[in-house]
Design an enzyme around this catalytic site. Structure first.
Site, PDB file in Angstrom:
ATOM      1  N   ARG A  99      23.956  11.080  -8.028  1.00  0.00           N
ATOM      2  CA  ARG A  99      23.111  10.706  -6.833  1.00  0.00           C
ATOM      3  C   ARG A  99      24.776   9.170  -6.265  1.00  0.00           C
ATOM      4  NH1 ARG A  99      17.862   9.168  -4.627  1.00  0.00           N
ATOM      5  NH2 ARG A  99      17.718  11.171  -4.884  1.00  0.00           N
TER       6      ARG A  99
ATOM      7  N   LEU B 254       8.654   7.785  -7.413  1.00  0.00           N
ATOM      8  CA  LEU B 254       7.284   8.176  -7.332  1.00  0.00           C
ATOM      9  C   LEU B 254       6.685   8.143  -8.505  1.00  0.00           C
ATOM     10  CD1 LEU B 254       7.217  10.864  -3.916  1.00  0.00           C
ATOM     11  CD2 LEU B 254       6.321   8.300  -3.997  1.00  0.00           C
TER      12      LEU B 254
ATOM     13  N   HIS C 177      19.251   3.103   0.247  1.00  0.00           N
ATOM     14  CA  HIS C 177      18.233   4.132  -0.401  1.00  0.00           C
ATOM     15  C   HIS C 177      17.108   3.612  -1.073  1.00  0.00           C
ATOM     16  CE1 HIS C 177      15.714   7.614   0.313  1.00  0.00           C
ATOM     17  NE2 HIS C 177      15.798   7.640  -1.367  1.00  0.00           N
TER      18      HIS C 177
ATOM     19  N   HIS D  42      21.616   6.914  -1.007  1.00  0.00           N
ATOM     20  CA  HIS D  42      21.334   8.542  -0.742  1.00  0.00           C
ATOM     21  C   HIS D  42      23.092   8.942  -0.223  1.00  0.00           C
ATOM     22  CE1 HIS D  42      20.057  12.308  -0.521  1.00  0.00           C
ATOM     23  NE2 HIS D  42      18.759  12.282  -1.365  1.00  0.00           N
TER      24      HIS D  42
ATOM     25  N   THR E 147       7.088   5.126   0.926  1.00  0.00           N
ATOM     26  CA  THR E 147       6.069   6.253  -0.573  1.00  0.00           C
ATOM     27  C   THR E 147       6.127   7.074   1.256  1.00  0.00           C
ATOM     28  OG1 THR E 147       5.396   4.753  -1.768  1.00  0.00           O
ATOM     29  CG2 THR E 147       4.177   7.497  -1.275  1.00  0.00           C
TER      30      THR E 147
ATOM     31  N   ARG F  52      19.462   5.332 -10.110  1.00  0.00           N
ATOM     32  CA  ARG F  52      18.004   5.955 -10.261  1.00  0.00           C
ATOM     33  C   ARG F  52      18.411   7.421 -10.216  1.00  0.00           C
ATOM     34  NH1 ARG F  52      13.992   8.339  -6.933  1.00  0.00           N
ATOM     35  NH2 ARG F  52      15.672   7.187  -5.240  1.00  0.00           N
TER      36      ARG F  52
ATOM     37  N   GLY G  22      11.941  15.329  -1.183  1.00  0.00           N
ATOM     38  CA  GLY G  22      12.174  15.534  -1.876  1.00  0.00           C
ATOM     39  C   GLY G  22      11.022  15.822  -3.052  1.00  0.00           C
TER      40      GLY G  22
ATOM     41  N   GLU H  64      16.121  18.690  -7.891  1.00  0.00           N
ATOM     42  CA  GLU H  64      17.613  18.490  -7.435  1.00  0.00           C
ATOM     43  C   GLU H  64      18.556  17.791  -8.537  1.00  0.00           C
ATOM     44  OE1 GLU H  64      15.157  14.542  -5.814  1.00  0.00           O
ATOM     45  OE2 GLU H  64      14.496  16.006  -4.581  1.00  0.00           O
TER      46      GLU H  64
ATOM     47  N   SER I  13       0.483  -1.434   0.305  1.00  0.00           N
ATOM     48  CA  SER I  13      -0.003   0.069  -0.390  1.00  0.00           C
ATOM     49  C   SER I  13       0.642   0.841   0.149  1.00  0.00           C
ATOM     50  CB  SER I  13      -0.846  -0.302   1.615  1.00  0.00           C
ATOM     51  OG  SER I  13      -0.329  -0.094   2.585  1.00  0.00           O
TER      52      SER I  13
ATOM     53  N   LYS J  29       1.440  -5.080   5.032  1.00  0.00           N
ATOM     54  CA  LYS J  29       2.098  -6.077   6.478  1.00  0.00           C
ATOM     55  C   LYS J  29       1.680  -4.843   7.746  1.00  0.00           C
ATOM     56  CE  LYS J  29       6.909  -6.284   4.995  1.00  0.00           C
ATOM     57  NZ  LYS J  29       8.405  -6.904   5.539  1.00  0.00           N
TER      58      LYS J  29
HETATM   59  P1  FAD Z   1       6.482   0.938  -0.704  1.00  0.00           P
HETATM   60  O1  FAD Z   1       6.116   2.655  -0.879  1.00  0.00           O
HETATM   61  O2  FAD Z   1       7.335   0.893  -0.064  1.00  0.00           O
HETATM   62  O3  FAD Z   1       4.893   0.283  -0.140  1.00  0.00           O
HETATM   63  C1  FAD Z   1       5.819  -1.272   0.191  1.00  0.00           C
HETATM   64  C2  FAD Z   1       4.168  -1.470   0.745  1.00  0.00           C
HETATM   65  O4  FAD Z   1       4.637  -3.834   0.371  1.00  0.00           O
HETATM   66  C3  FAD Z   1       4.398  -1.022   2.054  1.00  0.00           C
HETATM   67  O5  FAD Z   1       2.636  -1.470   2.000  1.00  0.00           O
HETATM   68  C4  FAD Z   1       4.236  -2.793   2.928  1.00  0.00           C
HETATM   69  O6  FAD Z   1       3.956  -2.726   3.817  1.00  0.00           O
HETATM   70  C5  FAD Z   1       4.053  -3.605   1.734  1.00  0.00           C
HETATM   71  N1  FAD Z   1       4.887  -4.718   1.678  1.00  0.00           N
HETATM   72  C6  FAD Z   1       5.687  -5.228   1.529  1.00  0.00           C
HETATM   73  N2  FAD Z   1       6.287  -6.592   1.840  1.00  0.00           N
HETATM   74  C7  FAD Z   1       5.334  -6.977   1.908  1.00  0.00           C
HETATM   75  C8  FAD Z   1       4.543  -8.592   2.271  1.00  0.00           C
HETATM   76  N3  FAD Z   1       5.157  -9.366   2.280  1.00  0.00           N
HETATM   77  N4  FAD Z   1       3.170  -8.811   2.680  1.00  0.00           N
HETATM   78  C9  FAD Z   1       2.440  -7.666   2.301  1.00  0.00           C
HETATM   79  N5  FAD Z   1       2.561  -6.839   2.228  1.00  0.00           N
HETATM   80  C10 FAD Z   1       3.564  -6.317   1.978  1.00  0.00           C
HETATM   81  N6  FAD Z   1      11.574   8.373  -4.145  1.00  0.00           N
HETATM   82  C11 FAD Z   1      11.194   9.842  -4.889  1.00  0.00           C
HETATM   83  O7  FAD Z   1      10.695   9.676  -6.499  1.00  0.00           O
HETATM   84  N7  FAD Z   1      10.688  11.073  -4.938  1.00  0.00           N
HETATM   85  C12 FAD Z   1      11.121  11.342  -3.430  1.00  0.00           C
HETATM   86  O8  FAD Z   1      10.903  12.133  -2.076  1.00  0.00           O
HETATM   87  C13 FAD Z   1      11.212   9.877  -2.378  1.00  0.00           C
HETATM   88  N8  FAD Z   1      12.134  10.501  -1.202  1.00  0.00           N
HETATM   89  C14 FAD Z   1      12.024   9.000  -0.021  1.00  0.00           C
HETATM   90  C15 FAD Z   1      12.518   9.024   1.176  1.00  0.00           C
HETATM   91  C16 FAD Z   1      12.620   8.102   2.199  1.00  0.00           C
HETATM   92  C17 FAD Z   1      13.297   8.819   2.885  1.00  0.00           C
HETATM   93  C18 FAD Z   1      12.778   7.271   1.097  1.00  0.00           C
HETATM   94  C19 FAD Z   1      13.327   5.438   2.249  1.00  0.00           C
HETATM   95  C20 FAD Z   1      12.515   6.966   0.140  1.00  0.00           C
HETATM   96  C21 FAD Z   1      12.181   8.097  -1.234  1.00  0.00           C
HETATM   97  N9  FAD Z   1      11.876   7.597  -2.016  1.00  0.00           N
HETATM   98  C22 FAD Z   1      11.532   8.576  -3.051  1.00  0.00           C
HETATM   99  C23 FAD Z   1      11.624   6.327  -2.703  1.00  0.00           C
HETATM  100  C24 FAD Z   1      10.471   5.797  -3.456  1.00  0.00           C
HETATM  101  O9  FAD Z   1       9.719   6.820  -2.161  1.00  0.00           O
HETATM  102  C25 FAD Z   1       9.797   4.974  -2.932  1.00  0.00           C
HETATM  103  O10 FAD Z   1      10.987   4.159  -4.057  1.00  0.00           O
HETATM  104  C26 FAD Z   1       8.336   4.850  -3.578  1.00  0.00           C
HETATM  105  O11 FAD Z   1       7.755   5.602  -2.515  1.00  0.00           O
HETATM  106  C27 FAD Z   1       8.254   3.301  -3.457  1.00  0.00           C
HETATM  107  O12 FAD Z   1       6.867   3.251  -3.454  1.00  0.00           O
HETATM  108  P2  FAD Z   1       6.188   1.421  -4.080  1.00  0.00           P
HETATM  109  O13 FAD Z   1       4.696   1.327  -3.702  1.00  0.00           O
HETATM  110  O14 FAD Z   1       6.956   0.712  -4.593  1.00  0.00           O
HETATM  111  O15 FAD Z   1       6.875   0.950  -2.211  1.00  0.00           O
HETATM  112  C1  SIN Z   2      15.401  13.477  -1.559  1.00  0.00           C
HETATM  113  O1  SIN Z   2      13.981  14.272  -1.429  1.00  0.00           O
HETATM  114  O2  SIN Z   2      16.592  13.086  -1.907  1.00  0.00           O
HETATM  115  C2  SIN Z   2      15.089  11.983  -1.991  1.00  0.00           C
HETATM  116  C3  SIN Z   2      14.690  11.404  -3.908  1.00  0.00           C
HETATM  117  C4  SIN Z   2      14.116  10.632  -3.715  1.00  0.00           C
HETATM  118  O3  SIN Z   2      15.139   9.751  -3.728  1.00  0.00           O
HETATM  119  O4  SIN Z   2      14.428  10.595  -5.395  1.00  0.00           O
END
Ligand code: FAD
Ligand code: SIN
Length: 533
Positions: free
Chosen positions: A298, A400, A359, A254, A47, A394, A52, A131, A14, A39
């Protein structure tokens, strides 16, 4: 599945990708029931912590039908920046899709209730941050530096409002179910649901298709910006089901996590606004390493800090934002102003200590541009997927966007009936021998092995040591630890197979072996077809 589309879909995860896929699917196929599994809590994910923002070339007016170009930017420039950051390994077709459909993706977020920050000087236009390695200011954000929190709040509210989406929280998916008696036309068994654990009780949930949106695996390393849930479950689930994975050697660190326990992120957007990396004496050191200095790609900045610290740890690495001024920092970066204060720093008057931290995993489950994996009925979107858009490194804020664009495309494919699973060229890999190892281990021990030998700076000898250590660990009964171990073994295997350095994979013993023409991406799959273990 039927020609008219699927009737019931399980989405695992989610974060931004899972939420977007669920909402888009319900818009396109109102007859389709969605089971959205998380989970822990619905709102907990990588997310949620994004700071950023989202990279996208969008028109000034939200309701404009004009081409998605601003006066100082273009989709072509976004494509060029993404390919350049990817160090020669990004897939141009996937990058065209990512950047070309960004404006559409942003429009779909707005329609779901996401409200982006607007420009203080240009009424109505979105605020656009800058960025590293972006040739223009094109990062849309929410709440200054609270993009993820704002995004998740709006999208989870939309999901909760939809009676066609069943939300299962605190539910861990432990296995992808494969249809035993009906080999699909494609010749492989079809994903037919998932096995889950909830409150210690196991059960199966059946569906026409399964979408993995499980995020990353930062917990492979001791210093990470990722929350505890980022344990690589999706890669492990897909691997065991027989799906192809690719680019696993590329893990992005990062450059600027705050050097305190927990390694909270200090957004790259801070350097985008003019902050600089300095040593303990206040000297800017990034220009020693790259002409773009603090705004180099990066992987370059993380490697430079790591090498700078390896040469003389006492020289330190600090982020100096003091010249930006207290009022500006508080307004543009309210979350980070509070976070640094919480750790005892006043970043408007003193540079803060920073260190690279794990990261983002560029590698993952290999998909086509609609999220289809090589297993019929199994899809992957977001960080868990390897769509090819990131190559070996990346570009900031493209993640996102990837979840938004490819989540929508996956929903379209499902609404159209799913389609045919792609076939990828793979090398088969047999890790079964290691399944008989007996040494118990903890998450901390695994993280120490990975941080010491498979992090920002690698050597052939270090990777071999990591392989031997990991091979001795007993497959654990804790599913998350078992998934971490499998991901660690796969990452180390892929890193050992890549000669030379490229993007986020840097070999100190082979620094320049293939800087201009890297070997192509490698895909792997398990030697035996997916089975119920
Ligand atoms: P996630 O957002 O990680 O969601 C994964 C989901 O899967 C969660 O709900 C988790 O509970 C669920 N899950 C996992 N395994 C299981 C399982 N076995 N059973 C049930 N549920 C499970 N990217 C950008 O583009 N811009 C930014 O500004 C940026 N800033 C960031 C800042 C931080 C601190 C971090 C950590 C990352 C950042 N990133 C950024 C990277 C980006 O946030 C992530 O790559 C992106 O949000 C991943 O989204 P997702 O939906 O694929 O996974
Ligand atoms: C950040 O805000 O520096 C994170 C951006 C990203 O991971 O894409």
């Amino acid at each position: 599945m039927t020609a008219g589309g699927v009737r019931r879909v399980v989405i695992v995860g989610s974060g931004g990708a899972g939420l977007q896929t669920a909402l888009a699917l319900r818009r396109l196929a109102p007859h389709c029931a969605v089971v959205l599994i998380s989970k822990t809590a619905l709102a907990e994910s990588n997310t949620r912590y994004a700071q950023g923002g989202i990279a996208a070339v969008v028109p000034d007016a939200a309701d404009s039908g004009a081409a998605a170009e601003g006066p100082h930017d273009s989709v072509a420039a976004h494509i060029a920046d993404t390919l350049a950051a990817g160090a020669g390994l990004a897939d141009p077709e996937a990058v065209d899709v990512l950047c070309g459909e960004a404006a559409q993706g942003i429009a779909s977020l707005r329609a779901a209730g996401v409200v982006f920050d607007t420009s203080a000087t240009d009424a109505g236009a979105p605020a656009r941050g800058r960025e590293a390695a972006h040739s223009a200011a094109r990062i849309l954000h929410l709440g200054g530096d609270a993009t993820g929190a704002g995004l998740v709040a709006a999208l989870t509210a939309a999901v909760r409002r939809d009676p066609g989406i069943e939300v299962l929280e605190d539910t861990l998916v432990t296995r992808v179910l494969l249809d035993d008696d009906a080999p699909a036309l494609e010749g492989a068994r079809r994903a037919s649901g998932v096995a889950v654990l909830h409150g210690g009780v196991a059960r199966d949930i059946h569906s026409d298709a399964v979408v993995l949106a499980t995020g990353g695996a930062g917990q492979l390393f001791a210093a990470t910006t990722n929350p505890r849930i980022a344990t690589g479950d999706g890669v492990a689930l897909a691997w065991r089901a027989g799906a192809a994975v690719a680019d696993l050697e590329f893990f992005q660190f990062h450059p600027t996590s705050l050097d305190v326990p927990g390694n909270p992120l200090i957004s790259e957007a801070v350097r985008g606004e003019g902050a600089r990396l300095v040593d303990a004496g206040g000297r800017r050191f990034m220009t020693d390493y790259h002409p773009d200095g603090d705004l180099a790609p990066r992987d370059v900045v993380s490697r430079s800090i790591a090498q700078h610290l390896a040469r003389d740890r006492r020289s330190g690495a600090y982020l100096d934002a003091t010249h930006l001024g207290r009022a500006f920092l508080a307004r543009r970066f309210p979350t980070l102003t509070a976070l640094t204060a919480q750790h005892g720093f006043d970043w408007s008057s003193t540079p803060v200590p920073v260190v690279p931290a794990a990261h983002y995993w560029m590698g993952g489950v290999r998909t086509d541009t609609s999220g289809r994996t090589s297993v019929p009925g199994l899809f992957a979107v977001g960080e868990v997927a390897r769509t090819g858009v990131h190559g070996a490194n990346r570009l900031a804020s493209n993640s996102l966007l990837e979840g938004v664009v490819f989540g929508a495309r996956c929903a379209q494919a499902l609404a159209d009936g799913g389609g045919t699973a792609p076939r990828f060229d793979v090398e088969h890999l047999d890790l079964e021998a290691e399944e008989t190892a007996t040494q118990p281990f903890t998450r901390g021990e695994l993280q120490a092995v990975m941080s010491d030998h498979a992090g920002v700076l690698r050597t052939g000898a270090g990777l071999e040591l990591a392989r031997k250590n990991l091979a001795s660990y007993s497959p654990d009964t804790d599913p998350e630890l078992a998934d971490l171990l499998l991901c660690a073994r796969l990452l180390v295997h892929a890193a050992s197979r890549r000669a030379g350095s490229c993007g986020a994979h840097h070999r100190l013993d082979q620094p320049d072996a293939a800087p201009r023409a890297p070997a192509p991406s490698r895909s792997y799959a398990r030697a035996t077809e997916g089975t119920h273990p």
